[in-house]
Design an enzyme around this catalytic site. Sequence first.
Site, PDB file in Angstrom:
ATOM      1  N   GLU A 131       1.033  -1.307  -0.033  1.00 22.83           N
ATOM      2  CA  GLU A 131       0.019  -0.100  -0.072  1.00 22.83           C
ATOM      3  C   GLU A 131       0.945   1.295   0.005  1.00 22.83           C
ATOM      4  O   GLU A 131       2.258   1.232   0.097  1.00 22.83           O
ATOM      5  CB  GLU A 131      -0.840  -0.019   1.274  1.00 22.83           C
ATOM      6  CG  GLU A 131      -1.807  -1.078   1.126  1.00 22.83           C
ATOM      7  CD  GLU A 131      -3.033  -1.117   2.174  1.00 22.83           C
ATOM      8  OE1 GLU A 131      -2.943  -0.537   3.330  1.00 22.83           O
ATOM      9  OE2 GLU A 131      -4.030  -1.835   2.125  1.00 22.83           O
ATOM     10  N   HIS A 251      -9.673   9.351   2.934  1.00 22.22           N
ATOM     11  CA  HIS A 251      -9.090   8.353   1.950  1.00 22.22           C
ATOM     12  C   HIS A 251      -9.640   8.761   0.453  1.00 22.22           C
ATOM     13  O   HIS A 251     -10.848   9.405   0.411  1.00 22.22           O
ATOM     14  CB  HIS A 251     -10.156   7.088   2.271  1.00 22.22           C
ATOM     15  CG  HIS A 251      -9.549   6.002   1.866  1.00 22.22           C
ATOM     16  ND1 HIS A 251      -9.556   5.646   0.346  1.00 22.22           N
ATOM     17  CD2 HIS A 251      -8.686   4.734   2.095  1.00 22.22           C
ATOM     18  CE1 HIS A 251      -8.886   4.568   0.026  1.00 22.22           C
ATOM     19  NE2 HIS A 251      -8.405   4.052   1.282  1.00 22.22           N
ATOM     20  N   ARG A 297      -1.247   9.125   1.292  1.00 25.02           N
ATOM     21  CA  ARG A 297      -2.849   9.224   1.006  1.00 25.02           C
ATOM     22  C   ARG A 297      -3.268  10.790   1.025  1.00 25.02           C
ATOM     23  O   ARG A 297      -4.343  11.063   0.210  1.00 25.02           O
ATOM     24  CB  ARG A 297      -3.356   8.499   2.336  1.00 25.02           C
ATOM     25  CG  ARG A 297      -4.756   8.067   2.178  1.00 25.02           C
ATOM     26  CD  ARG A 297      -5.389   7.136   3.219  1.00 25.02           C
ATOM     27  NE  ARG A 297      -5.093   6.001   3.130  1.00 25.02           N
ATOM     28  CZ  ARG A 297      -5.401   4.903   3.723  1.00 25.02           C
ATOM     29  NH1 ARG A 297      -6.014   5.172   4.851  1.00 25.02           N
ATOM     30  NH2 ARG A 297      -5.294   3.562   3.283  1.00 25.02           N
ATOM     31  N   HIS A 356     -11.957   9.237   6.802  1.00 30.19           N
ATOM     32  CA  HIS A 356     -11.696   7.734   6.724  1.00 30.19           C
ATOM     33  C   HIS A 356     -10.906   7.442   8.204  1.00 30.19           C
ATOM     34  O   HIS A 356     -11.241   6.296   8.702  1.00 30.19           O
ATOM     35  CB  HIS A 356     -10.660   7.294   5.776  1.00 30.19           C
ATOM     36  CG  HIS A 356     -10.338   5.959   5.753  1.00 30.19           C
ATOM     37  ND1 HIS A 356     -11.175   4.981   5.576  1.00 30.19           N
ATOM     38  CD2 HIS A 356      -9.131   5.169   6.019  1.00 30.19           C
ATOM     39  CE1 HIS A 356     -10.682   3.719   5.544  1.00 30.19           C
ATOM     40  NE2 HIS A 356      -9.438   3.842   5.815  1.00 30.19           N
ATOM     41  N   ARG A 391      -1.526   9.210   8.779  1.00 26.27           N
ATOM     42  CA  ARG A 391      -1.189   7.423   9.004  1.00 26.27           C
ATOM     43  C   ARG A 391      -0.728   6.675   8.010  1.00 26.27           C
ATOM     44  O   ARG A 391      -1.425   6.840   6.639  1.00 26.27           O
ATOM     45  CB  ARG A 391      -2.695   6.711   9.656  1.00 26.27           C
ATOM     46  CG  ARG A 391      -2.555   5.592   9.904  1.00 26.27           C
ATOM     47  CD  ARG A 391      -3.880   5.085  10.381  1.00 26.27           C
ATOM     48  NE  ARG A 391      -4.908   5.266   9.410  1.00 26.27           N
ATOM     49  CZ  ARG A 391      -5.331   4.216   8.622  1.00 26.27           C
ATOM     50  NH1 ARG A 391      -4.800   3.088   8.759  1.00 26.27           N
ATOM     51  NH2 ARG A 391      -6.114   4.524   7.739  1.00 26.27           N
TER      52      ARG A 391
HETATM   53  C1  SIN Z   1      -7.858   0.650   2.323  1.00 26.94           C
HETATM   54  O1  SIN Z   1      -7.906  -0.493   2.308  1.00 26.94           O
HETATM   55  O2  SIN Z   1      -7.445   1.668   1.404  1.00 26.94           O
HETATM   56  C2  SIN Z   1      -7.502   1.148   3.858  1.00 26.94           C
HETATM   57  C3  SIN Z   1      -6.463   0.682   4.575  1.00 26.94           C
HETATM   58  C4  SIN Z   1      -6.300   1.679   5.770  1.00 26.94           C
HETATM   59  O3  SIN Z   1      -6.954   2.608   6.006  1.00 26.94           O
HETATM   60  O4  SIN Z   1      -5.284   1.463   6.650  1.00 26.94           O
END
Ligand code: SIN
Length: 552
Positions: A131, A251, A297, A356, A391
Site C-alpha cells: 500500500e 481516503h 494518502r 476515513h 497515518r
Molecule cells: C484501504 O484498504 O485502503 C484502507 C486501509 C487503511 O485505511 O489502512
Amino acid sequence: MAPRQSRRTATRFAPFNAKPGAGDIIIIGAGLAGLFTALKLAPLPVTVIAAAPLGEGASSMWAQGGIAAAVGEGDSTAKHAADTVAAGAGIVDHEIATLVADEGPARIRDLLSYGVPFDRDLEGHYVLSKEAAHSEKRVVRVSGDRAGAAIMQALIAAVRACPSIRVLEGYEADDLIADDGRVEGVRLIRPAALGNGTYEFVPASAVVLATGGVGALYALTTNPPYARGEAIAMAARAGAVIADPEFVQFHPTAIDADIDPAPLATEALRGEGATLVNSRGERFMLAIDPRGELAPRDVVARAVFAELAEERRVFLDCREAIGARLKDEFPTVYAHCQRAGVDPVRDLIPVAPAEHYHMGGIATDDRGRTSIAGLWAVGEVASTGLHGANRLASNSLLEAVVLGARAAHDISTSLPAGRIGHFVEPKRVPGTRPADPELRAAAVARLRAIMTNYVGVVRNANGLRTALAELRAIQMTSAGDTVLANMTLTARLIAAAALKRKESRGGHFRSDYPETDPSQAKRTFVTLHDLESIERSRAPTQAPQYASGWRA
Ligand code: SIN
C-alpha cells in the site's frame, strides 16, 4: 501540569453520587481494539459495552486492506518504523513507531492463535499486499480484502467463548463519572429498553475507551454511523488531554454513489496497478507526484479533491490492471460496486475523498494510559503519536492490537485485586429530558455538513471560524441531548486545533498557509480550557502528564 477544565464547557450532564465500591474493568467499544484488550485481560472479569450487536457497529469490521507488520522476507521492523515516521510528516513519536513495529509480528501470531485465517501461499508464507508509502509488501490480509471482517469474526467467537468477558449489547456510554481526578464509572443509556433520557450507572475499577473514530461527524465518511467521536468529548469533559485533533485522514477512493456511509475501494487496488483518471480521461496523479497513485494518502486525496473542485469527476480504473480478477481477489469492493450499480471489471468506479481515520484523539502513553487516573484509551480513539499528521496505510489495526495488549498488561499489573468487581449490575440513575429524534437528526445533518465543508480536505481561517461559530450554536441547542452535545464538543476540538495550526502538514491542509512550517513540527495537546482560548484565538498548548493507571 494538571489539565484545567473550563466551567462553561465542562458541565456534567447529570450529577449524582457516584461513590462506588468495587467496580468492573469496563471497555467501551467492541471493535478490534476493545475485543483484543478484553481477551488479553482474561481471566480478569471484564465488561464490554457495545452500542450495537457485536460486529455490527465497528469500523474494524469494514477494514479491507489488512494489518501492516514486518513479516515478509527482506523486510524488517526498522524499515516499517522508518516508513511510519516518514508518512507522519514530521511529528511521529519515534519510540512509539519503533515499539509498534517491533511488537507487530508477535501480535499477528496472537491473531493466528485466535483463529484468524490470514492468506498464505503453498509454502505457508503470508501473502502480502503493498500500500501507499510502504517500502515493502507488508500488509497481511485475509481473502484479499476481507481482513477486517475475518479478524472480527475470529475475535467475536473468542470473546463469546471467554467466561471472564461479559458483553452488554445495546448500551451506549455517554459520560464518564470522575471523582477527585479519577474515573469511577460510566453513565450508560440503553435507548431500546429504557428510552432516551433514562440512564444507568456502572461503577468501574478501570475504564478503557475503545470507541473508534470520528467519521460520523462528517457528511462524507467511510466509517459506520456509531463512529461519532463521543468518547473524545467524554474524556475531555473529565479533564483529559486531547492530542492532534486537527489531523484527520481523508481516503481518496470512497465510492461516489450517494451512499452513506460511503463504501470504500481499498488502496490495495492501486497497489495492484489501478489508476485514477478524471472525466477528461487524464491520469492526473503523475503530474502531481512521481509516485503517482501510490503517493501518500493525503497527497492523493487533495489531488482528487482539486479535480472535483474543478467540476471534473474522478474515477478509479481497475479494468486493465485487475480486470476479471477483481471479483475473486477483492470481493468486498466488488459487492460495494454492485450496490452502487457499477461493474468494476468493465466500468470506471466513481470516487471522492471521504473522512476515513482520525490520527488525533485522547492523548495516551505507550501503555494506553490517558492523563486521567483510571482511564485508558486504545485504537482510533486514542492518540499515541504513532500516526503523526498522516497515518501509514494499515497501521491502524496494528496499533489497536499492540496498544490493546499493552493496556491490558498495564491494567492487570496496576489494579489492586480488591478493586476489581465481577459483573456489577448497572443501576438506574436520574436522567434529563428525552432527546427529540427529529431535532437531533436535523442538528446532526447540519454538523456533518459544517465539518465536511469547513473542516475537510482543504481548510482556511474563515471557514474554520464559521465552523466554530456554527458548532457553538448547535451546542447551545443541544441541552438534554447528550449524544449531540458530545458530537458537537468533539467537532469543536477538531476545528479549533485546525484553526490554531497555521501551516499545512499531512492530513491538515490550510489553503491560507499552504506550506509546512518546520517551527510547527510538534504535536498539539489541548484541553477544554484551551478550546475556549483557541476559539478566542489565544491558545497555549501543553504536553500531557500521564496518570498513574490507578490512584487511591
Ligand atoms: C484501504 O484498504 O485502503 C484502507 C486501509 C487503511 O485505511 O489502512
